[in-house]
Motif scaffolding. Sequence first.
Motif, PDB file in Angstrom:
ATOM      1  N   ALA A  90      19.542  -0.168  -0.413  1.00  0.00           N
ATOM      2  CA  ALA A  90      18.264   0.516  -0.205  1.00  0.00           C
ATOM      3  C   ALA A  90      17.145  -0.153  -0.992  1.00  0.00           C
ATOM      4  O   ALA A  90      16.027  -0.327  -0.490  1.00  0.00           O
ATOM      5  N   MET A  91      17.441  -0.563  -2.224  1.00  0.00           N
ATOM      6  CA  MET A  91      16.422  -1.236  -3.034  1.00  0.00           C
ATOM      7  C   MET A  91      16.067  -2.596  -2.446  1.00  0.00           C
ATOM      8  O   MET A  91      14.899  -3.005  -2.450  1.00  0.00           O
ATOM      9  N   ALA A  92      17.076  -3.312  -1.929  1.00  0.00           N
ATOM     10  CA  ALA A  92      16.804  -4.619  -1.325  1.00  0.00           C
ATOM     11  C   ALA A  92      15.942  -4.480  -0.072  1.00  0.00           C
ATOM     12  O   ALA A  92      15.070  -5.311   0.190  1.00  0.00           O
ATOM     13  N   LEU A  93      16.182  -3.427   0.704  1.00  0.00           N
ATOM     14  CA  LEU A  93      15.365  -3.209   1.897  1.00  0.00           C
ATOM     15  C   LEU A  93      13.956  -2.728   1.545  1.00  0.00           C
ATOM     16  O   LEU A  93      12.985  -3.043   2.250  1.00  0.00           O
ATOM     17  N   ALA A  94      13.852  -1.958   0.474  1.00  0.00           N
ATOM     18  CA  ALA A  94      12.550  -1.408   0.107  1.00  0.00           C
ATOM     19  C   ALA A  94      11.676  -2.399  -0.638  1.00  0.00           C
ATOM     20  O   ALA A  94      10.445  -2.266  -0.618  1.00  0.00           O
ATOM     21  N   ALA A  95      12.288  -3.386  -1.314  1.00  0.00           N
ATOM     22  CA  ALA A  95      11.502  -4.307  -2.135  1.00  0.00           C
ATOM     23  C   ALA A  95      10.449  -5.072  -1.332  1.00  0.00           C
ATOM     24  O   ALA A  95       9.294  -5.164  -1.764  1.00  0.00           O
ATOM     25  N   VAL A  98       7.559  -2.673  -0.542  1.00  0.00           N
ATOM     26  CA  VAL A  98       6.753  -2.364  -1.730  1.00  0.00           C
ATOM     27  C   VAL A  98       5.869  -3.542  -2.087  1.00  0.00           C
ATOM     28  O   VAL A  98       4.677  -3.379  -2.392  1.00  0.00           O
ATOM     29  N   ALA A  99       6.427  -4.757  -2.048  1.00  0.00           N
ATOM     30  CA  ALA A  99       5.626  -5.939  -2.380  1.00  0.00           C
ATOM     31  C   ALA A  99       4.468  -6.142  -1.405  1.00  0.00           C
ATOM     32  O   ALA A  99       3.389  -6.591  -1.794  1.00  0.00           O
ATOM     33  N   ALA A 100       4.684  -5.787  -0.148  1.00  0.00           N
ATOM     34  CA  ALA A 100       3.632  -5.983   0.850  1.00  0.00           C
ATOM     35  C   ALA A 100       2.528  -4.933   0.747  1.00  0.00           C
ATOM     36  O   ALA A 100       1.388  -5.189   1.151  1.00  0.00           O
ATOM     37  N   HIS A 101       2.846  -3.764   0.211  1.00  0.00           N
ATOM     38  CA  HIS A 101       1.866  -2.683   0.196  1.00  0.00           C
ATOM     39  C   HIS A 101       1.310  -2.366  -1.181  1.00  0.00           C
ATOM     40  O   HIS A 101       0.385  -1.552  -1.275  1.00  0.00           O
ATOM     41  N   VAL A 102       1.846  -2.971  -2.237  1.00  0.00           N
ATOM     42  CA  VAL A 102       1.397  -2.596  -3.573  1.00  0.00           C
ATOM     43  C   VAL A 102      -0.065  -2.950  -3.799  1.00  0.00           C
ATOM     44  O   VAL A 102      -0.783  -2.251  -4.526  1.00  0.00           O
ATOM     45  N   VAL A 103      -0.537  -4.027  -3.160  1.00  0.00           N
ATOM     46  CA  VAL A 103      -1.938  -4.421  -3.332  1.00  0.00           C
ATOM     47  C   VAL A 103      -2.869  -3.392  -2.694  1.00  0.00           C
ATOM     48  O   VAL A 103      -3.963  -3.117  -3.200  1.00  0.00           O
ATOM     49  N   GLY A 104      -2.437  -2.807  -1.595  1.00  0.00           N
ATOM     50  CA  GLY A 104      -3.291  -1.858  -0.902  1.00  0.00           C
ATOM     51  C   GLY A 104      -3.208  -0.434  -1.417  1.00  0.00           C
ATOM     52  O   GLY A 104      -3.898   0.444  -0.894  1.00  0.00           O
TER      53      GLY A 104
END
Length: 383
Positions: A90-95, A98-104
């Motif tokens: 789950a963490m591997a799929l979510a990472a 999260v990286a793509a949306h953390v800036v926004g």
Amino acid sequence: MSQHARRQASRFPRHSQAAGPMVWSAILGSTCLLLFLFQKILWLVVPFILALIIYYALLPAVQRLVLAGFSLSSGATLVALGGFAVLGGAMALAAPWVAAHVVGWNEWGARYLAGGLGFVLGTLESMEHSFEFLAQAHLTESVRQGVSDFSANFVSRNLAGGVMLAAAWLPSLLLAPFLAFFFLRDGRRFKKFIIRAVPNAFLERTLFVLDEVDRTARLYFIGLLKLTFLDAFILAAGLWGLGISAPLLLGLVTAVLAWVPYVGSILGCALVVLVAATDFPGNPGMAYGAIGLFIFVRLLDDFFFMPMTVGRSLHLHPLLTVIMIFVGGAVAGISGLMLVLPLLGVVMVLGETVGQVVTDPRLRARHSHARQLRQTAVTVDLH
């Protein structure tokens, strides 16, 4: 009544089962003291509680493997490895997400805060049109001025603070799965370690205490998980029916926030209102509908779900429950609100049982007689 039951009733008289005012004073005082101490070691208490939740969630799987012929150690290891694999996947799929949306997230937070502010100001303006005394107080203008005092970088600063806080808590939270694994594998060994230190006269009462503490904690945490899933499902279904975005995520987040009595429910309702007001900026009725849905779910919790799940484990009077929630908040803040009910349940079992032991003349007589026998045995060759 069976012969065994009659022996048990004569061994532990019925009048010793009721805890008196002195015992309850000690229970409540011990609970407050433990809340104060736990606040000082919150970095250990939080992963310990999370570990207990994981432990009781995985325990049925371990028991099935043991019944299937596996040893307790092997069953615990297999279940723990499976749980770690699911969590890691789950963490591997979510990472990447999260990286793509953390800036926004900064823009996302600002947009929803602006939507919530627009809803609040619109509501206040409509109230000023209806009530003359509010218009004379210029309530809307006061709220708008107070909000404008915050800097434009408020969200980004709080986001940075939240990231730093998460980084500080991450090592502590990583203890939870490892503690859960050792609870699964060595829980019985720990119980045997405690039992070996108990005098034989108090052995039956000690076994009763261990069983009751385990039962109370198990029913509480399992009931909490059931309550969370029920709340999340009903909230998600209601939000989906209203057309609010991300209903499943909102339902799950608000259900988890409800673990903190009162404060968590208020935060969850505010979060839902922010999203509803932003999704439908020109339709305040959607935000009011979300508030109505939230109140409806809270009423279901108080009158149906809570008694069927969490309430069955503690058997506390509602007045005492409410008072202790406020006491927990006053003694230990937010952490006290979260810990007070399960801690009170465990301390209640321990206190009532210790009170029964202290006030039971038969148990004290058995213990005194056993000590005399041991003294006679060790001194028999000295005469």
